[in-house]
Design an enzyme around this catalytic site. Structure first.
Site, PDB file in Angstrom:
ATOM      1  N   ARG A 137       0.477   6.716  -0.355  1.00  0.00           N
ATOM      2  CA  ARG A 137       0.441   5.523  -1.210  1.00  0.00           C
ATOM      3  C   ARG A 137       0.081   4.261  -0.437  1.00  0.00           C
ATOM      4  O   ARG A 137      -0.417   3.303  -1.011  1.00  0.00           O
ATOM      5  CB  ARG A 137       1.771   5.380  -1.955  1.00  0.00           C
ATOM      6  CG  ARG A 137       1.964   6.506  -2.987  1.00  0.00           C
ATOM      7  CD  ARG A 137       3.312   6.444  -3.683  1.00  0.00           C
ATOM      8  NE  ARG A 137       4.424   6.519  -2.766  1.00  0.00           N
ATOM      9  CZ  ARG A 137       5.016   7.647  -2.376  1.00  0.00           C
ATOM     10  NH1 ARG A 137       4.590   8.798  -2.818  1.00  0.00           N
ATOM     11  NH2 ARG A 137       6.031   7.607  -1.543  1.00  0.00           N
ATOM     12  N   GLU A 176      14.838   9.833   4.302  1.00  0.00           N
ATOM     13  CA  GLU A 176      16.064  10.020   3.532  1.00  0.00           C
ATOM     14  C   GLU A 176      16.202  11.410   2.944  1.00  0.00           C
ATOM     15  O   GLU A 176      17.287  11.826   2.584  1.00  0.00           O
ATOM     16  CB  GLU A 176      16.213   8.942   2.451  1.00  0.00           C
ATOM     17  CG  GLU A 176      15.064   8.818   1.488  1.00  0.00           C
ATOM     18  CD  GLU A 176      13.973   7.866   1.940  1.00  0.00           C
ATOM     19  OE1 GLU A 176      13.452   7.144   1.084  1.00  0.00           O
ATOM     20  OE2 GLU A 176      13.604   7.854   3.122  1.00  0.00           O
TER      21      GLU A 176
END
Length: 175
Positions: free
Chosen positions: A61, A98
């Protein structure tokens, strides 16, 4: 900056890609011409006078706005990609995020010592991906390094920004 239009168009997807993660989906910003214009204008205003010669876009992205901004600034784009996607000799860096461990790579001839580099990605959360990209860029010993993210997540106890003390880091939105 926290532009109201951008915040209103940012989609959150709970429990993606795994339970407990509140995923911020920038594709809703990319599909809106109004949001694209706002983001590009804000990024241009931030970096038009910094002498940027290369923008490192982080897969995938980060490629979108890195490319658009590079066109506006008149500089080059360097891709920080997942393993096996770049055809020439690469350097690589692994990192924790994460929800797992990953690696990114850059071509060994991507950046020179005279370059002023902007590292760009869509999101700053734990900072693992960005730190890996920063380490890769530091390998080239450029004149200066800046960092930018469209979104910085702070509401979930994430402190990715803390990994970059002394580096000029900007975000367009903080959630």
């Amino acid at each position: 900056m926290n532009n109201k239009v951008l915040l209103e168009n940012l989609r959150s997807i709970p429990d993606f890609p795994r339970k407990g993660i509140n995923f911020r989906d920038v594709t809703t910003l990319y599909k809106s011409s109004e949001c694209m214009k706002i983001m590009l204008d804000e990024l241009y205003d931030l970096y038009k006078d910094k002498g940027i010669t290369k923008i490192v876009g982080i897969e995938s992205r980060g490629f979108v706005m890195a490319s658009a901004l590079a066109g506006r600034l008149g500089c080059g784009v360097v891709l920080a990609r997942k393993p096996g996607k770049l055809p020439a000799t690469v350097i690589k860096e692994s990192f924790s995020k994460e929800y797992g461990v990953d690696t990114i790579e850059m071509h060994i001839d991507s950046i020179g010592p005279d370059d002023v580099v902007l590292i760009h990605d869509d999101l700053l959360a734990t900072g693992g991906t960005a730190k890996a990209a920063y380490k890769l860029v530091q390998h080239f010993n450029p004149k200066k390094v800046f960092m930018n993210f469209l979104i910085e997540i702070r509401d979930e106890g994430l402190h990715g920004r803390d990994l970059f003390d002394g580096i000029e880091l900007t975000t367009l939105m903080t959630v």
